[in-house]
Enzyme design. Structure first.
Site, mmCIF file in Angstrom:
data_model
loop_
_atom_site.group_PDB
_atom_site.id
_atom_site.type_symbol
_atom_site.label_atom_id
_atom_site.label_comp_id
_atom_site.label_asym_id
_atom_site.label_seq_id
_atom_site.Cartn_x
_atom_site.Cartn_y
_atom_site.Cartn_z
ATOM 1 N N ARG A 27 3.849 -3.817 -10.001
ATOM 2 C CA ARG A 27 2.991 -2.641 -9.827
ATOM 3 C C ARG A 27 2.210 -2.344 -11.106
ATOM 4 N NH1 ARG A 27 7.743 -1.637 -7.088
ATOM 5 N NH2 ARG A 27 7.574 -0.986 -4.915
ATOM 6 N N ASP B 237 11.399 5.605 -2.500
ATOM 7 C CA ASP B 237 12.591 4.891 -2.969
ATOM 8 C C ASP B 237 13.855 5.639 -2.510
ATOM 9 O OD1 ASP B 237 11.262 3.331 -5.805
ATOM 10 O OD2 ASP B 237 10.252 4.969 -4.760
ATOM 11 N N ARG C 126 14.422 5.001 1.117
ATOM 12 C CA ARG C 126 14.974 3.656 1.334
ATOM 13 C C ARG C 126 16.456 3.634 0.967
ATOM 14 N NH1 ARG C 126 9.684 0.796 -1.299
ATOM 15 N NH2 ARG C 126 8.624 0.275 0.651
ATOM 16 N N HIS D 263 8.705 4.827 -9.885
ATOM 17 C CA HIS D 263 8.675 4.236 -8.542
ATOM 18 C C HIS D 263 8.669 2.727 -8.736
ATOM 19 C CE1 HIS D 263 7.459 2.917 -4.607
ATOM 20 N NE2 HIS D 263 6.283 2.512 -5.033
HETATM 21 P P1 6V0 Z 1 -5.466 -1.717 1.373
HETATM 22 O O1 6V0 Z 1 -5.040 -1.935 2.776
HETATM 23 O O2 6V0 Z 1 -6.120 -2.819 0.626
HETATM 24 O O3 6V0 Z 1 -6.388 -0.423 1.338
HETATM 25 C C1 6V0 Z 1 -6.999 0.043 0.186
HETATM 26 C C2 6V0 Z 1 -8.244 0.777 0.607
HETATM 27 O O4 6V0 Z 1 -8.838 1.360 -0.555
HETATM 28 C C3 6V0 Z 1 -9.304 -0.131 1.246
HETATM 29 O O5 6V0 Z 1 -9.682 0.370 2.508
HETATM 30 C C4 6V0 Z 1 -10.442 -0.090 0.239
HETATM 31 O O6 6V0 Z 1 -11.724 -0.209 0.819
HETATM 32 C C5 6V0 Z 1 -10.231 1.274 -0.387
HETATM 33 N N1 6V0 Z 1 -10.926 1.422 -1.661
HETATM 34 C C6 6V0 Z 1 -11.021 0.539 -2.678
HETATM 35 N N2 6V0 Z 1 -11.799 1.043 -3.656
HETATM 36 C C7 6V0 Z 1 -12.208 2.259 -3.242
HETATM 37 C C8 6V0 Z 1 -13.031 3.272 -3.815
HETATM 38 N N3 6V0 Z 1 -13.591 3.128 -5.007
HETATM 39 N N4 6V0 Z 1 -13.232 4.386 -3.103
HETATM 40 C C9 6V0 Z 1 -12.675 4.567 -1.893
HETATM 41 N N5 6V0 Z 1 -11.884 3.651 -1.305
HETATM 42 C C10 6V0 Z 1 -11.656 2.512 -1.973
HETATM 43 O O7 6V0 Z 1 -4.207 -1.301 0.460
HETATM 44 P P2 6V0 Z 1 -2.907 -0.500 0.947
HETATM 45 O O8 6V0 Z 1 -3.339 0.615 1.825
HETATM 46 O O9 6V0 Z 1 -1.883 -1.434 1.422
HETATM 47 O O10 6V0 Z 1 -2.381 0.077 -0.456
HETATM 48 C C11 6V0 Z 1 -3.103 1.086 -1.116
HETATM 49 C C12 6V0 Z 1 -2.415 1.479 -2.418
HETATM 50 O O11 6V0 Z 1 -1.155 2.093 -2.142
HETATM 51 C C13 6V0 Z 1 -2.099 0.289 -3.328
HETATM 52 O O12 6V0 Z 1 -2.339 0.632 -4.673
HETATM 53 C C14 6V0 Z 1 -0.617 0.068 -3.090
HETATM 54 O O13 6V0 Z 1 0.019 -0.617 -4.136
HETATM 55 C C15 6V0 Z 1 -0.149 1.491 -2.950
HETATM 56 N N6 6V0 Z 1 1.159 1.693 -2.331
HETATM 57 C C16 6V0 Z 1 1.896 2.704 -2.821
HETATM 58 C C17 6V0 Z 1 3.144 2.975 -2.313
HETATM 59 C C18 6V0 Z 1 3.945 4.099 -2.917
HETATM 60 O O14 6V0 Z 1 5.135 4.276 -2.621
HETATM 61 N N7 6V0 Z 1 3.350 4.910 -3.764
HETATM 62 C C19 6V0 Z 1 3.669 2.213 -1.254
HETATM 63 C C20 6V0 Z 1 2.899 1.215 -0.726
HETATM 64 C C21 6V0 Z 1 1.609 0.855 -1.266
#
Ligand code: 6V0
Length: 331
Positions: free
Chosen positions: A105, A165, A168, A192
């Site tokens: 991360r 976490d 889980r 996290h």
């Molecule tokens: P994803 O499915 O790739 O979605 C990310 C989205 O962000 C996409 O739709 C992109 O278009 C959008 N995006 C990118 N840049 C921009 C911007 N400048 N402005 C607006 N939108 C933008 O990723 P996913 O949804 O799987 O994960 C998103 C984030 O959540 C990642 O950083 C993961 O690591 C994080 N997570 C955090 C968790 C937690 O417990 N905090 C758990 C799971 C994932």
């Protein structure tokens, strides 16, 4: 007379504000799971979705709107323009790049900081009274980054932190003990992810502390190896990512729970990433998770959880790591 005029006798202008508007930035796997959880669980009936991908936004918007008849009168908007986020009580940030298989991360820091530089000022401009909930990884550092970029008071910038976490952990305990997840109480605090800290000294079922039954619980010398339960928590995100490519449902539900706590002014306790300086003798301006009371104004209290020497030093190690990584960030 047009049909609409025949149907309605206007009395007054309709109000736009439902009082519980939530903006979700990023309509990827995590953002959509959060949106779906919030609208199907009745946490909000007013959602705005923002992303840079116009087609994806429109597709998600239409798909959800087609489900309107099965929801509770939800207003859903989507746009690449942040003006639709105006008046949000909460802004949930899930935008950014996600971990690739095998990537930690912390590797994501600068890439996602650059994304937040665009997003956070826009959100605060349109909703100056909002509470930010950050989910993008590495979540603790990005919560700090969001706090810095937003200029908001610390109690209004929250990271989803170890709420997931802890969930889980409670699930895995429930599997081991054969009872419901909701009856297994315990908190994972700190970072996290990889260096999270399970507070074994507080794990209990109906007030019966497992550490009173097994003094070695959670330690390397425990013959029953309960420590493995926490190891599985740390590994679980990597495993899910390996199996399905991303994690979504559990984090979506976790974000929904946090939004509900805030919007309903619940004063319920959740492990979330919060400003830590001054807690447990931590001297750096870092955000890490501790159990916090969440209400309408954000974080109201941090619970003074008694920690063992080991738990405390693990928390300090995480804080040191956060401070070191933060020092290298280019704002
Ligand atoms: P994803 O499915 O790739 O979605 C990310 C989205 O962000 C996409 O739709 C992109 O278009 C959008 N995006 C990118 N840049 C921009 C911007 N400048 N402005 C607006 N939108 C933008 O990723 P996913 O949804 O799987 O994960 C998103 C984030 O959540 C990642 O950083 C993961 O690591 C994080 N997570 C955090 C968790 C937690 O417990 N905090 C758990 C799971 C994932």
């Amino acid at each position: 007379m047009a049909t609409i005029e025949k149907l309605f006798q206007p009395v007054q202008e309709k109000l736009d504000d439902t009082g519980n508007k939530v903006t979700v930035v990023g309509v990827g796997q995590v953002g959509m799971a959060a949106v779906f959880s919030m609208i199907t669980q009745g946490v909000t009936n007013n959602i705005a979705m923002v992303d840079v991908m116009a087609d994806k936004l429109k597709g998600e918007l239409m798909d959800l709107q087609h489900g309107s008849a099965f929801m509770r009168n939800v207003k859903i908007q989507a746009s690449t323009d942040y003006s639709i986020s105006a008046g949000s009580k909460i802004c949930v940030v899930t935008a950014g790049v996600r971990q690739r298989e095998g990537e930690s991360r912390l590797d994501l820091v600068q890439r996602n900081t650059d994304v937040l530089k665009i997003i956070i000022p826009q959100l605060v401009k349109h909703s100056p009274d909002t509470i930010l909930i950050i989910a993008s990884n590495p979540v603790d550092i990005l919560t700090y980054v969001s706090w810095k970029l937003s200029g908001l008071p610390k109690h209004r910038v929250i990271g989803s932190g170890t709420n997931l976490d802890s969930a889980r952990f409670r699930y895995l305990l429930s599997e081991k003990l054969g009872i419901a997840t909701t009856s297994c109480h315990g908190y994972i605090i700190g970072e996290h992810g990889d260096s999270s800290v399970p507070v074994w000294s507080g794990v209990n079922i109906a007030g019966v502390r497992l550490s009173d039954l097994n003094q070695k619980i959670g330690s390397d010398s425990d013959p029953e190896n309960w420590k493995e339960t926490h190891t599985m928590v740390v590994k679980s995100a990597y495993e899910v990512i390996k199996l399905k490519g991303y994690t979504s449902w559990a984090i979506g539900l976790s974000l929904s729970q946090l939004a509900r706590a805030i919007l309903s002014n619940a004063n319920s306790v959740h492990a979330v990433s919060t400003y830590l300086k001054g807690e447990h003798d931590i001297n750096d301006e870092v955000f890490l998770s501790l159990p916090c009371v969440l209400g309408r104004s954000g974080v109201c209290d941090v619970i003074r959880q008694p920690l063992t020497q080991t738990e405390r030093s693990q928390l300090h190690q995480s804080a040191d790591l956060m401070a070191k990584v933060q020092a290298g960030i280019k704002f």
